[in-house]
Design a protein around this motif. Structure first.
Motif, mmCIF file in Angstrom:
data_model
loop_
_atom_site.group_PDB
_atom_site.id
_atom_site.type_symbol
_atom_site.label_atom_id
_atom_site.label_comp_id
_atom_site.label_asym_id
_atom_site.label_seq_id
_atom_site.Cartn_x
_atom_site.Cartn_y
_atom_site.Cartn_z
ATOM 1 N N UNK A 125 0.842 -1.191 0.000
ATOM 2 C CA UNK A 125 0.000 0.000 0.000
ATOM 3 C C UNK A 125 0.879 1.244 0.000
ATOM 4 N N UNK A 126 0.516 2.208 -0.843
ATOM 5 C CA UNK A 126 1.270 3.451 -0.899
ATOM 6 C C UNK A 126 1.008 4.195 -2.188
ATOM 7 N N UNK A 127 1.473 5.421 -2.212
ATOM 8 C CA UNK A 127 1.255 6.306 -3.356
ATOM 9 C C UNK A 127 2.520 6.314 -4.200
ATOM 10 N N UNK A 170 0.437 -7.124 5.181
ATOM 11 C CA UNK A 170 0.712 -6.281 4.026
ATOM 12 C C UNK A 170 1.961 -5.438 4.320
ATOM 13 N N UNK A 171 2.381 -4.674 3.338
ATOM 14 C CA UNK A 171 3.532 -3.778 3.491
ATOM 15 C C UNK A 171 3.109 -2.366 3.109
ATOM 16 N N UNK A 172 3.770 -1.397 3.714
ATOM 17 C CA UNK A 172 3.432 0.016 3.490
ATOM 18 C C UNK A 172 4.667 0.735 2.970
ATOM 19 N N UNK A 188 -2.098 -3.744 -4.419
ATOM 20 C CA UNK A 188 -1.818 -4.967 -5.165
ATOM 21 C C UNK A 188 -0.610 -5.678 -4.558
ATOM 22 N N UNK A 189 -0.500 -7.022 -4.742
ATOM 23 C CA UNK A 189 0.640 -7.744 -4.216
ATOM 24 C C UNK A 189 1.911 -7.452 -5.019
ATOM 25 N N UNK A 240 7.807 -3.086 -7.676
ATOM 26 C CA UNK A 240 6.538 -2.641 -8.262
ATOM 27 C C UNK A 240 6.688 -2.604 -9.775
ATOM 28 N N UNK A 241 5.852 -3.376 -10.444
ATOM 29 C CA UNK A 241 5.955 -3.534 -11.893
ATOM 30 C C UNK A 241 4.683 -3.070 -12.578
#
Length: 383
Positions: free
Chosen positions: A322-324, A343-345, A375-376, A367-368
């Motif tokens: 989770x994050x922007x 989850x991870x932040x 999303x995972x 992150x792809x």
């Protein structure tokens, strides 16, 4: 011939190339207490049955036949072996690990022992000779990482030393006229952050940092240290981009190196490389910005070191992130994240030149294309 194609390699492809570029280094024999964290180069057979005799699995009473039982003695672990066969109705007090007498049908634990009973119900609590391994059988196969538990098992079966793959020797070359090794940097100077950071990454991958040098921006000096023997891998920081002081590409061409990875489609850490030197040695080039250099190290350096030690690249755990963060199709983003249960932040504010975000993080999230908030994503632990 040197590779001249400079098309950026995808991040996952770069890791696969690094992991597949080398094979494990030759074997060396080491004492068992120095083998933990190393990879076995040959299978280890059991030198004896494991356990070597029928032994008590609990403190209690070894009993023969049906009860009630009369206690006729005591056996301590490591003490004299009971040489007489127990007759039905007899028992001996026995400690865990002691050899049970002939005729024993069960060991009654102290907690449940009823010597006036008529049967020895439940588990027999006897470890039978050879139930874990027989002498001469393969105990642990080649390619296995020696963990503390594996080392203990090998010791149980009589091993004193084992053959493991040699640790890769790494030379770290930190380039830049502005780099200082200690103290508070003056205006226009920066501290060498790669010595402690790369040292930790090298050790975590099972290798040895054999030498660390800070070099001025001089292609002749760089070429001399790249060509020097006694290192399996040379890590060069701060010279892999295309600036006036970035000499690594030209030096590698003169040395006849083959570039396997030359720029990676990731942010940060794009200007990184992996090259093979003549004679079976390797060079990795890391960007000079600290966080970018960290990303490059986990992309090409650590997988290469795993290959040389015989270890597979550890599987990356996968959690929702989770994050922007903005992710574009052509470039993989690696961002620091904190673990938060299931989850991870994302740690906000990370920049290529700053390690503040990574220092506050538990992992790097990969992150792809297609990733959106929640999303995972794969996680590369930073511990």
């Amino acid at each position: 011939m040197p590779t001249t194609d400079t098309a950026a390699t995808g991040w996952r492809a770069a890791r696969r190339i690094a992991a597949g570029a080398a094979t494990a280094l030759p074997a060396e024999d080491v004492p068992l207490d120095r083998a933990v964290g190393r990879v076995l180069a040959a299978a280890v057979p059991a030198r004896t049955d494991l356990p070597g005799s029928d032994t008590a699995a609990m403190d209690g009473y070894a009993v023969a036949g049906a009860g009630p039982w009369q206690v006729i003695g005591r056996i301590l672990a490591g003490g004299p072996v009971w040489t007489r066969e127990l007759r039905p109705g007899q028992a001996v007090e026995i400690m865990t690990g002691a050899v049970v007498p002939a005729g024993t049908v069960a060991v009654l634990p102290y907690e449940t022992a009823d010597l006036s009973g008529t049967t020895a119900a439940g588990k027999p609590h006897i470890r039978r000779a050879g139930e874990d391994a027989r002498a001469g059988s393969e105990l642990v196969g080649a390619g296995r990482l020696v963990t503390p538990a594996v080392a203990g098992l090998l010791a149980q079966a009589g091993a004193d030393g084992v053959a493991v793959h040699r640790r890769p020797r790494v030379r770290l070359l930190v380039t830049g006229d502005e780099v200082v090794s200690a103290g508070i940097p003056a205006a226009g100077q920066v501290r060498d952050v790669f010595a402690p950071m790369v040292s930790a990454l090298v050790v975590a991958a099972g290798a040895v940092l054999a030498e660390r040098l800070v070099l001025r921006d001089d292609p002749g000096v760089l070429a001399e240290r790249l060509a020097a023997p006694d290192a399996d891998v040379v890590v060069v920081t701060g010279s892999s981009s295309a600036g006036a002081a970035d000499h690594l590409h030209r030096v590698l061409e003169k040395l006849g190196a083959q570039r396997l990875v030359d720029r990676v489609a990731c942010r940060p850490g794009g200007p990184q490389l992996l090259a093979a030197l003549p004679g079976g040695r390797w060079v990795t080039g890391l960007p000079g910005n600290p966080f970018a250099g960290l990303v490059a190290a986990v992309t090409v350096l650590q997988p290469l070191l795993y290959a040389l030690t015989g270890r597979p690249v550890p599987l990356a755990p996968r959690l929702p992130v989770r994050g922007d963060v903005v992710v574009t199709a052509a470039v993989t983003r690696l961002v620091p994240v904190r673990l938060a249960g299931d989850h991870a932040v994302v740690v906000p504010g990370s920049r290529p030149a700053s390690l503040a975000g990574a220092a506050a993080a538990d992992a790097l999230a990969v992150l792809e294309d297609g990733w959106t908030d929640g999303s995972p994503a794969d996680l590369i632990p930073l511990g």
